[in-house]
Scaffold this motif. Structure first.
Motif, PDB file in Angstrom:
ATOM      1  N   ASN A 178       0.824  -1.212   0.000  1.00 16.62           N
ATOM      2  CA  ASN A 178       0.000   0.000   0.000  1.00 16.62           C
ATOM      3  C   ASN A 178       0.855   1.257   0.000  1.00 16.62           C
ATOM      4  OD1 ASN A 178      -2.427  -1.366  -0.050  1.00 16.62           O
ATOM      5  ND2 ASN A 178      -2.673  -1.364   2.171  1.00 16.62           N
ATOM      6  N   GLU A 179       1.957   1.229   0.745  1.00 14.62           N
ATOM      7  CA  GLU A 179       2.840   2.398   0.750  1.00 14.62           C
ATOM      8  C   GLU A 179       3.487   2.608  -0.613  1.00 14.62           C
ATOM      9  OE1 GLU A 179       6.975   3.974   2.832  1.00 14.62           O
ATOM     10  OE2 GLU A 179       5.793   2.428   3.845  1.00 14.62           O
ATOM     11  N   LEU A 180       3.921   1.529  -1.245  1.00 13.20           N
ATOM     12  CA  LEU A 180       4.570   1.646  -2.545  1.00 13.20           C
ATOM     13  C   LEU A 180       3.595   2.089  -3.633  1.00 13.20           C
ATOM     14  CD1 LEU A 180       6.808  -1.554  -2.421  1.00 13.20           C
ATOM     15  CD2 LEU A 180       7.650   0.782  -2.669  1.00 13.20           C
ATOM     16  N   VAL A 181       2.382   1.558  -3.603  1.00 11.30           N
ATOM     17  CA  VAL A 181       1.440   1.803  -4.693  1.00 11.30           C
ATOM     18  C   VAL A 181       0.632   3.079  -4.480  1.00 11.30           C
ATOM     19  CG1 VAL A 181      -0.553   0.865  -5.934  1.00 11.30           C
ATOM     20  CG2 VAL A 181       1.305  -0.659  -5.232  1.00 11.30           C
ATOM     21  N   TYR A 182       0.185   3.324  -3.247  1.00 11.63           N
ATOM     22  CA  TYR A 182      -0.771   4.411  -3.015  1.00 11.63           C
ATOM     23  C   TYR A 182      -0.183   5.626  -2.289  1.00 11.63           C
ATOM     24  CZ  TYR A 182      -4.028   0.689  -4.209  1.00 11.63           C
ATOM     25  OH  TYR A 182      -4.678  -0.333  -4.848  1.00 11.63           O
ATOM     26  N   THR A 183       0.800   5.427  -1.430  1.00 14.50           N
ATOM     27  CA  THR A 183       1.337   6.560  -0.653  1.00 14.50           C
ATOM     28  C   THR A 183       2.853   6.615  -0.770  1.00 14.50           C
ATOM     29  OG1 THR A 183       1.452   5.228   1.372  1.00 14.50           O
ATOM     30  CG2 THR A 183      -0.591   6.479   0.970  1.00 14.50           C
ATOM     31  N   CYS A 184       3.350   6.417  -1.965  1.00  9.25           N
ATOM     32  CA  CYS A 184       4.802   6.380  -2.174  1.00  9.25           C
ATOM     33  C   CYS A 184       5.433   7.710  -1.758  1.00  9.25           C
ATOM     34  CB  CYS A 184       5.105   6.091  -3.641  1.00  9.25           C
ATOM     35  SG  CYS A 184       6.866   5.898  -3.986  1.00  9.25           S
ATOM     36  N   GLY A 185       6.478   7.624  -0.947  1.00 14.66           N
ATOM     37  CA  GLY A 185       7.173   8.809  -0.466  1.00 14.66           C
ATOM     38  C   GLY A 185       6.769   9.246   0.915  1.00 14.66           C
ATOM     39  N   SER A 186       5.681   8.656   1.444  1.00 12.23           N
ATOM     40  CA  SER A 186       5.220   9.048   2.779  1.00 12.23           C
ATOM     41  C   SER A 186       5.966   8.308   3.876  1.00 12.23           C
ATOM     42  CB  SER A 186       3.717   8.789   2.913  1.00 12.23           C
ATOM     43  OG  SER A 186       3.437   7.406   2.762  1.00 12.23           O
ATOM     44  N   GLY A 187       6.470   7.118   3.578  1.00 13.89           N
ATOM     45  CA  GLY A 187       7.214   6.340   4.561  1.00 13.89           C
ATOM     46  C   GLY A 187       8.703   6.636   4.511  1.00 13.89           C
ATOM     47  N   GLU A 188       9.397   6.182   5.518  1.00 15.35           N
ATOM     48  CA  GLU A 188      10.834   6.473   5.620  1.00 15.35           C
ATOM     49  C   GLU A 188      11.627   5.862   4.477  1.00 15.35           C
ATOM     50  OE1 GLU A 188      14.566   5.764   8.745  1.00 15.35           O
ATOM     51  OE2 GLU A 188      12.511   5.180   9.289  1.00 15.35           O
ATOM     52  N   LEU A 189      11.357   4.595   4.154  1.00 15.54           N
ATOM     53  CA  LEU A 189      12.153   3.921   3.140  1.00 15.54           C
ATOM     54  C   LEU A 189      11.814   4.404   1.735  1.00 15.54           C
ATOM     55  CD1 LEU A 189      14.362   1.887   2.737  1.00 15.54           C
ATOM     56  CD2 LEU A 189      12.650   0.062   2.717  1.00 15.54           C
ATOM     57  N   THR A 190      10.520   4.560   1.429  1.00 13.14           N
ATOM     58  CA  THR A 190      10.164   5.061   0.099  1.00 13.14           C
ATOM     59  C   THR A 190      10.650   6.493  -0.098  1.00 13.14           C
ATOM     60  OG1 THR A 190       7.981   5.690   0.979  1.00 13.14           O
ATOM     61  CG2 THR A 190       8.154   3.576  -0.152  1.00 13.14           C
ATOM     62  N   ALA A 191      10.613   7.310   0.962  1.00 11.60           N
ATOM     63  CA  ALA A 191      11.125   8.679   0.858  1.00 11.60           C
ATOM     64  C   ALA A 191      12.628   8.681   0.605  1.00 11.60           C
ATOM     65  CB  ALA A 191      10.800   9.460   2.127  1.00 11.60           C
ATOM     66  N   LYS A 192      13.331   7.748   1.224  1.00 13.87           N
ATOM     67  CA  LYS A 192      14.782   7.660   1.031  1.00 13.87           C
ATOM     68  C   LYS A 192      15.127   7.271  -0.399  1.00 13.87           C
ATOM     69  CE  LYS A 192      18.868   5.476   3.050  1.00 13.87           C
ATOM     70  NZ  LYS A 192      19.343   4.498   4.083  1.00 13.87           N
ATOM     71  N   VAL A 193      14.396   6.297  -0.951  1.00 15.56           N
ATOM     72  CA  VAL A 193      14.654   5.888  -2.338  1.00 15.56           C
ATOM     73  C   VAL A 193      14.277   7.006  -3.301  1.00 15.56           C
ATOM     74  CG1 VAL A 193      14.040   4.216  -4.125  1.00 15.56           C
ATOM     75  CG2 VAL A 193      14.320   3.455  -1.757  1.00 15.56           C
ATOM     76  N   GLN A 194      13.149   7.674  -3.063  1.00 15.37           N
ATOM     77  CA  GLN A 194      12.732   8.762  -3.931  1.00 15.37           C
ATOM     78  C   GLN A 194      13.747   9.914  -3.909  1.00 15.37           C
ATOM     79  OE1 GLN A 194      10.496   8.998  -6.171  1.00 15.37           O
ATOM     80  NE2 GLN A 194      10.552  11.202  -6.592  1.00 15.37           N
ATOM     81  N   LYS A 195      14.264  10.229  -2.731  1.00 12.95           N
ATOM     82  CA  LYS A 195      15.258  11.294  -2.612  1.00 12.95           C
ATOM     83  C   LYS A 195      16.528  10.955  -3.376  1.00 12.95           C
ATOM     84  CE  LYS A 195      17.817  14.016   0.808  1.00 12.95           C
ATOM     85  NZ  LYS A 195      18.060  14.214   2.272  1.00 12.95           N
ATOM     86  N   GLU A 196      16.948   9.705  -3.306  1.00 11.28           N
ATOM     87  CA  GLU A 196      18.142   9.278  -4.036  1.00 11.28           C
ATOM     88  C   GLU A 196      17.880   9.288  -5.537  1.00 11.28           C
ATOM     89  OE1 GLU A 196      22.003   8.341  -4.627  1.00 11.28           O
ATOM     90  OE2 GLU A 196      21.058   8.787  -2.690  1.00 11.28           O
TER      91      GLU A 196
END
Length: 309
Positions: A178-196
């Motif tokens: 759900n974090e990857l598909v619907y709220t990408c960037g809201s969690g710590e790990l997805t935000a870290k990958v998006q920032k990189e």
């Protein structure tokens, strides 16, 4: 006597069917509350299993179990041990295969960690630990009623453990997906990958403007070696593997230019592709664990109602 025995077996089948239905109802209710089953996958599986758990099917199961236990009682100790180990091996084969396959899957390890992978080994560990009660029952003089209650409690505990493992894996997969598909960037790990990814994308855009080319890939840009130096090396390598393995581009955003893979599919963002895989793995691993746990509980219920125990 045969007529009385048939009535007893019919009553036993009815009790087992009722107990099994209640067990599955509790199991799927817990799964729905934990995982927010918006797609209806668990609901559809529940309807299928409930249809299978009727009295007629438990009549067959009870007759088979009665024959199996009578045969096992007349067999030698070596044969009993062999059959028990064979059943454990058969039930453990699929979870062990899942463990072997998933321990090399860097995407599952990256997003879900090692625990859901190693929980597959909980099946053989739990099943072999259940054999520990055999010497205890052999060395003690339990009454028939106490023996039945002890077996039922032992099977309930071990079956519940496996159901808990399965629920944890399915819930973890739902949360990550759900974090990857619907709220990408809201969690710590997805935000870290998006920032990189944004850091690499800015470098890529500057490189294309400097060279005046639109079809150059980031590996061809001067200074790319400096971009993948620690502490960015692991994340850069993962983003590259992500594009290569899923033929995707971008991470949280759609329709982004690929950085590493020239064959990336247009519009396929990586977060959605990874989220689908994580959810699929959660069902492939979690539901069999839950099913084995329910099966153990059902066997315990049948043993507790077995007249010749």
């Amino acid at each position: 006597a045969p007529k009385t025995q048939r009535h007893q077996m019919a009553a036993l089948a009815e009790r087992c069917a009722l107990s099994a239905s209640r067990a599955f109802e509790s199991c799927f209710a817990a799964a729905r509350s934990c995982c927010h089953d918006t797609g209806g996958q668990l609901k559809g599986m529940k309807r299928y299993l409930t249809k299978c758990l009727d009295t007629q099917n438990f009549w067959t199961l009870t007759k088979f179990l009665d024959l199996l236990l009578d045969t096992a009682a007349s067999a030698g100790k070596g044969t009993q041990n062999f059959v028990g180990c064979l059943i454990i091996v058969l039930l453990s084969t699929y979870p062990v295969v899942c463990f072997i396959n998933l321990r090399e899957n860097q995407h599952i390890l990256f997003w879900m960690g090692k625990l859901p992978v190693f929980l597959n080994l909980g099946v053989p560990v739990t099943l072999y630990s259940m054999l520990l009660i055999v010497p205890i029952l052999t060395c003690t003089a339990f009454s028939r009623k106490c023996l039945r209650r002890t077996l039922l409690a032992w099977f309930l505990v071990n079956g519940s453990v496996l159901i808990g493992y399965g629920l944890y894996i399915v819930k973890s997969a739902f949360v990550v997906s759900n974090e990857l598909v619907y709220t990408c960037g809201s969690g710590e790990l997805t935000a870290k990958v998006q920032k990189e990814w944004e850091r690499l994308n800015s470098f890529h855009q500057a490189c294309m403007e400097h060279k005046g080319e639109n079809d150059i890939f980031i590996q061809q840009c001067p200074g790319f070696e400096d971009m993948e130096q620690p502490p960015h090396d692991e994340m850069v390598e993962y983003i590259m593997d992500m594009e290569m393995d899923f033929n995707c581009q971008g991470f949280c955003q759609f329709w982004k230019k690929p950085l590493f893979n020239v064959e990336s599919y247009t519009g396929e963002r990586c977060a959605s592709r990874i989220g689908d895989q994580v959810l699929g793995v959660g069902f492939e691993v979690g539901l069999p664990l839950m099913s084995i746990g329910v099966l153990i509980i059902l066997v315990g219920i049948c043993l507790a109602n077995y007249d010749h125990l």
